[in-house]
Design an enzyme around this catalytic site. Structure first.
Site, PDB file in Angstrom:
ATOM      1  N   ASN A   9       0.862  -1.188   0.000  1.00 22.70           N
ATOM      2  CA  ASN A   9       0.000   0.000   0.000  1.00 22.70           C
ATOM      3  C   ASN A   9       0.897   1.236   0.000  1.00 22.70           C
ATOM      4  O   ASN A   9       1.470   1.588   1.026  1.00 22.70           O
ATOM      5  CB  ASN A   9      -0.894  -0.059   1.252  1.00 22.70           C
ATOM      6  N   TRP A  10       1.004   1.870  -1.159  1.00 22.66           N
ATOM      7  CA  TRP A  10       1.941   2.999  -1.284  1.00 22.66           C
ATOM      8  C   TRP A  10       1.416   4.268  -0.614  1.00 22.66           C
ATOM      9  O   TRP A  10       2.131   5.246  -0.477  1.00 22.66           O
ATOM     10  CB  TRP A  10       2.236   3.283  -2.765  1.00 22.66           C
ATOM     11  N   LYS A  11       0.147   4.267  -0.280  1.00 20.37           N
ATOM     12  CA  LYS A  11      -0.505   5.431   0.346  1.00 20.37           C
ATOM     13  C   LYS A  11      -0.261   6.692  -0.480  1.00 20.37           C
ATOM     14  O   LYS A  11      -0.144   6.614  -1.704  1.00 20.37           O
ATOM     15  CB  LYS A  11      -0.033   5.586   1.801  1.00 20.37           C
ATOM     16  N   HIS A  93      -9.640   0.917   5.087  1.00 17.10           N
ATOM     17  CA  HIS A  93      -8.363   1.104   5.789  1.00 17.10           C
ATOM     18  C   HIS A  93      -8.585   2.036   6.982  1.00 17.10           C
ATOM     19  O   HIS A  93      -9.385   2.970   6.907  1.00 17.10           O
ATOM     20  CB  HIS A  93      -7.334   1.694   4.819  1.00 17.10           C
ATOM     21  N   GLU A  95      -6.972   4.414   8.079  1.00 14.96           N
ATOM     22  CA  GLU A  95      -6.767   5.843   7.789  1.00 14.96           C
ATOM     23  C   GLU A  95      -7.997   6.442   7.124  1.00 14.96           C
ATOM     24  O   GLU A  95      -8.303   7.621   7.308  1.00 14.96           O
ATOM     25  CB  GLU A  95      -5.503   6.019   6.928  1.00 14.96           C
ATOM     26  N   GLU A 165      -5.290  -5.294  10.797  1.00 14.92           N
ATOM     27  CA  GLU A 165      -4.285  -4.265  11.037  1.00 14.92           C
ATOM     28  C   GLU A 165      -4.599  -3.523  12.337  1.00 14.92           C
ATOM     29  O   GLU A 165      -5.441  -2.607  12.336  1.00 14.92           O
ATOM     30  CB  GLU A 165      -4.278  -3.258   9.886  1.00 14.92           C
ATOM     31  N   GLY A 171       2.186   2.262  10.873  1.00 17.24           N
ATOM     32  CA  GLY A 171       3.061   3.413  10.661  1.00 17.24           C
ATOM     33  C   GLY A 171       3.758   3.888  11.929  1.00 17.24           C
ATOM     34  O   GLY A 171       4.335   4.963  11.970  1.00 17.24           O
ATOM     35  N   SER A 208       3.292  -2.004  10.461  1.00 15.95           N
ATOM     36  CA  SER A 208       4.742  -1.955  10.684  1.00 15.95           C
ATOM     37  C   SER A 208       5.463  -3.249  10.291  1.00 15.95           C
ATOM     38  O   SER A 208       6.434  -3.644  10.932  1.00 15.95           O
ATOM     39  CB  SER A 208       5.053  -1.590  12.141  1.00 15.95           C
ATOM     40  N   GLY A 229       2.779  -1.201   4.381  1.00 13.91           N
ATOM     41  CA  GLY A 229       2.737   0.215   4.026  1.00 13.91           C
ATOM     42  C   GLY A 229       4.137   0.744   3.771  1.00 13.91           C
ATOM     43  O   GLY A 229       4.695   0.599   2.686  1.00 13.91           O
ATOM     44  N   GLY A 230       4.728   1.342   4.805  1.00 16.32           N
ATOM     45  CA  GLY A 230       6.028   2.009   4.677  1.00 16.32           C
ATOM     46  C   GLY A 230       7.092   1.197   3.952  1.00 16.32           C
ATOM     47  O   GLY A 230       7.797   1.721   3.075  1.00 16.32           O
TER      48      GLY A 230
HETATM   49  P1  PGA Z   1       2.676   0.322   7.732  1.00 10.43           P
HETATM   50  O1  PGA Z   1       1.210   0.465   7.084  1.00 10.43           O
HETATM   51  O2  PGA Z   1       3.261  -0.937   7.182  1.00 10.43           O
HETATM   52  O3  PGA Z   1       3.405   1.549   7.290  1.00 10.43           O
HETATM   53  O4  PGA Z   1       2.477   0.246   9.209  1.00 10.43           O
HETATM   54  C1  PGA Z   1       0.405  -0.647   6.912  1.00 10.43           C
HETATM   55  C2  PGA Z   1      -0.909  -0.226   6.325  1.00 10.43           C
HETATM   56  O5  PGA Z   1      -1.394   0.841   6.671  1.00 10.43           O
HETATM   57  O6  PGA Z   1      -1.494  -0.941   5.511  1.00 10.43           O
END
Ligand code: PGA
Length: 248
Positions: A9-11, A93, A95, A165, A171, A208, A229-230
């Site tokens: 997930n590149w966000k 998600h 977020e 998650e 994050g 994470s 994500g990251g």
């Molecule tokens: P993260 O994000 O790996 O940066 O914690 C995961 C996600 O939000 O899908």
């Protein structure tokens, strides 16, 4: 055993040039193999990535979609448009829930819209720190899941993926311990089985995830993959995560 699934997930992180570079680097580092890999770029770059990406190694996903096919929804993206570019779509998600006030009803409608158009929804569920402190993780997560699946019938359930998650682990670098993940994943599986009987739903862990902890999650009973994500926008790291899934 279900084929492992690794989702990046590149966000809201990369511009077109960076997105293009990332897929080139990933193509050099990743060998096609026994694992499904899905990249989820930002909307603006989906078309470019869809044209440039090596489809033998990578599938594409969107980070969100609207529930309507078309209409006066400024700034939104229809599943009808997305289905020409992607196979998967991330829905609900944390977020989106947190910053854009997506609630269970909206998420259920989005899941239904995705399935209506042949997209595979990756439904995200997760508890916050307060829930965890009150021992409510499994309860909160299965309530979210039951609501999201509200309009999904038995014929479609195999197209669904669930990503667990924990919100406090996204994050933050504060990753969940495997023994915190396993009971919640078990509760997720139990809920789906109660609703649909035996099924092929894949359950992912996210929060994470990096190249050092990926294998530990992948080895957990009931975990079929990862939502990253990251670490998914750093080619070396994401390639290493894919490799650890391939070598299991
Ligand atoms: P993260 O994000 O790996 O940066 O914690 C995961 C996600 O939000 O899908």
């Amino acid at each position: 055993m279900a084929k492992k699934l690794i989702v990046g997930n590149w966000k809201m992180n990369l511009d077109s040039h960076q997105s293009s570079l990332l897929i080139q680097k990933l193509d050099q580092r990743v060998t096609a193999g026994s694992v499904d890999v899905v990249l989820c770029p930002g909307f603006v770059d989906l078309y470019m990535v869809a044209k440039e990406v090596n489809g033998d190694k990578f599938s594409l996903g969107a980070q969100n979609c609207h529930w309507a096919d078309e209409g006066a929804y400024t700034g939104e993206t229809s599943p009808v448009v997305l289905k020409k570019l992607v196979d998967y779509v991330i829905i609900g998600h944390s977020e989106r829930r947190q910053y854009f006030n997506e609630d269970d009803k909206m998420i259920a409608k989005k899941v239904q819209a995705a399935l209506r158009h042949g997209l595979k929804p990756i439904i995200c569920v997760g508890e916050n720190l307060d829930d965890r402190h009150h021992n409510l993780s499994a309860r909160v997560v299965t309530d979210q899941l039951t609501a999201a699946l509200n309009m999904v019938d038995k014929d479609d359930i195999a197209k669904v993926t669930v990503a667990y998650e924990p919100v406090w682990a996204i994050g933050t670098g504060e990753f969940a311990k495997p023994d915190q993940v396993e009971p919640v994943v078990r509760a997720i599986r139990h809920t789906i089985e109660e609703l649909y009987g035996k099924n092929d739903v894949r359950v992912l862990y996210g929060g994470s995830v990096d190249q050092h902890n990926a294998a530990a999650y992948l080895k957990l009973l009931g975990v079929d993959g990862l939502l990253v994500g990251g670490a998914s926008i750093i080619a070396d790291q994401f390639a290493a995560i894919i490799k650890s899934a391939q070598s299991l």
